[in-house]
Scaffold this active site. Structure first.
Site, short mmCIF file in Angstrom:
data_model
loop_
_atom_site.label_atom_id
_atom_site.label_comp_id
_atom_site.label_asym_id
_atom_site.label_seq_id
_atom_site.Cartn_x
_atom_site.Cartn_y
_atom_site.Cartn_z
N GLU A 23 0.81 -1.22 0.00
CA GLU A 23 0.00 0.00 0.00
C GLU A 23 0.85 1.28 0.00
O GLU A 23 0.39 2.33 0.40
CB GLU A 23 -0.94 -0.03 1.20
CG GLU A 23 -1.90 -1.21 1.19
CD GLU A 23 -2.70 -1.34 2.47
OE1 GLU A 23 -3.63 -0.56 2.66
OE2 GLU A 23 -2.38 -2.23 3.28
N SER A 159 -6.78 -2.53 2.38
CA SER A 159 -7.06 -2.00 1.04
C SER A 159 -7.69 -3.03 0.11
O SER A 159 -7.67 -2.85 -1.11
CB SER A 159 -5.80 -1.42 0.39
OG SER A 159 -5.44 -0.21 1.02
N SER A 294 -10.68 8.32 0.22
CA SER A 294 -10.72 7.64 1.52
C SER A 294 -11.96 8.04 2.30
O SER A 294 -12.55 9.10 2.08
CB SER A 294 -9.46 7.96 2.32
OG SER A 294 -8.30 7.42 1.70
#
EC number: 6.3.2.4
Length: 325
Positions: A23, A159, A294
């Site tokens: 990530e 994720s 996000s």
């Protein structure tokens, strides 16, 4: 309404972003947004990668506090937080022990269940046991016990990497192989059909408060890595399109999970709301993303709070906590 504390311009903050996890790119985007937000709030802020130059930099010129924008193991498994503790540098977010427990999904789910908080039934399966006991026999037993559909995901990871929904038993072996590419242990849990939501929780000194619930609607039905970070693949509704009574229950459940896991400062609790309105906790994130797609920034905005003011208030809390010893 959440009212951030006043900011101070004599606090120097270091944002940690990057790292070597899968990530990394997401972390760099989160770090840049945190950097800009803190600077806009008037705090002297720099950014640094989590690499071999970090410790010498911390020793040569220690910051007053650290904001961790690292995702994956580097930012969420507690190890880096432990190093910051050794260096005597305060940081925003869960402490090392709590982060370590929350990072491991089976451990977190066990703690939730012990606290009476609903979470989908599951089994955690290390790759070695999977091979030693015979893949076919193990998978048959999993389907017999948990039924279909199933969600397969790494026991430690985020994720949506390595995660897959399995609706046909014939697809389970491939899902397991894909999962083991990211972690040595797979978490296989019952797939609950319902409304996928996220509850961001922050504590600015008056106790944890749930921000407006974010409803997640992936275009292809699965909130995987592409759906999380590719514009146009997911639609978000803030606040979530839930009956007020159900929304209140979801927030209460998320707050209970936050407290049961011993979280601190900020976190995101992922919840699935079944057809009957009953929430089940899927997991938590101790280092929520701050990118343009996000969930925590969406919730902060919906609450009418400036992201920079919120982060600076959390920085002040971390500094005060350190001074209090």
């Amino acid at each position: 309404m959440i009212t951030p504390m006043g900011t101070r311009d004599d606090i120097r903050v270091l944002v940690l972003a990057g790292g070597l996890s899968y990530e990394r790119d997401v972390s760099l985007r989160s770090g840049r947004r945190a950097l800009d937000a803190l600077r806009s709030a008037g705090l002297t802020t720099e950014q640094h990668d989590a690499d071999v130059s970090l410790l010498p930099a911390l020793q040569a010129d220690p910051p007053d506090a650290v904001v961790i924008a690292l995702h994956g193991a580097t930012g969420e498994d507690g190890s880096l937080r432990g190093v910051l503790d050794l260096c005597g540098i305060p940081y925003v977010g869960a402490d090392a022990r709590t982060a370590r427990l929350a990072w491991d999904k089976p451990s977190a789910k066990s703690m939730l269940r012990e606290a009476g908080i609903p979470t989908p039934d599951w089994v955690a399966l290390p790759h070695d046991r999977f091979s030693e006991l015979g893949a076919v026999a193990v998978l048959d037993r999993i389907v017999d016990r948990l039924g279909l559909p199933l969600m397969v995901k790494p026991a430690q990871g985020g994720s949506g990497l390595g995660a897959a929904v399995v609706r046909d038993a014939a697809d389970l072996p491939a899902a397991m192989v894909g999962c083991f590419a990211y972690d040595s242990t797979a978490l296989v849990e019952q797939y609950v059909t319902g409304t996928n939501v996220a509850v961001s929780i922050i504590d600015l000194g008056t106790g944890p408060q749930a921000l407006p619930i974010v409803e997640i609607v992936p275009r292809d039905g699965v909130y995987d890595y592409a759906a999380r970070y590719t514009a146009g693949l997911t639609t978000w509704h803030v606040p979530a399109r839930l009956d007020p009574a159900i929304a209140a229950r979801v927030s209460e459940t998320a707050l209970a999970a936050y407290k049961a896991l011993g979280l601190r400062d900020l976190s995101r609790i992922d919840v699935i709301v079944g057809a009957g309105g009953e929430p089940q906790v899927l997991g938590c994130n101790v280092s929520p993303g701050l990118t343009e797609t996000s969930l925590l920034p969406l919730a902060v905005q919906a609450a009418g709070v400036d992201l920079g003011a919120m982060l600076s208030a959390l920085v002040e809390r971390a500094v005060a906590r350190s001074k209090a010893g």
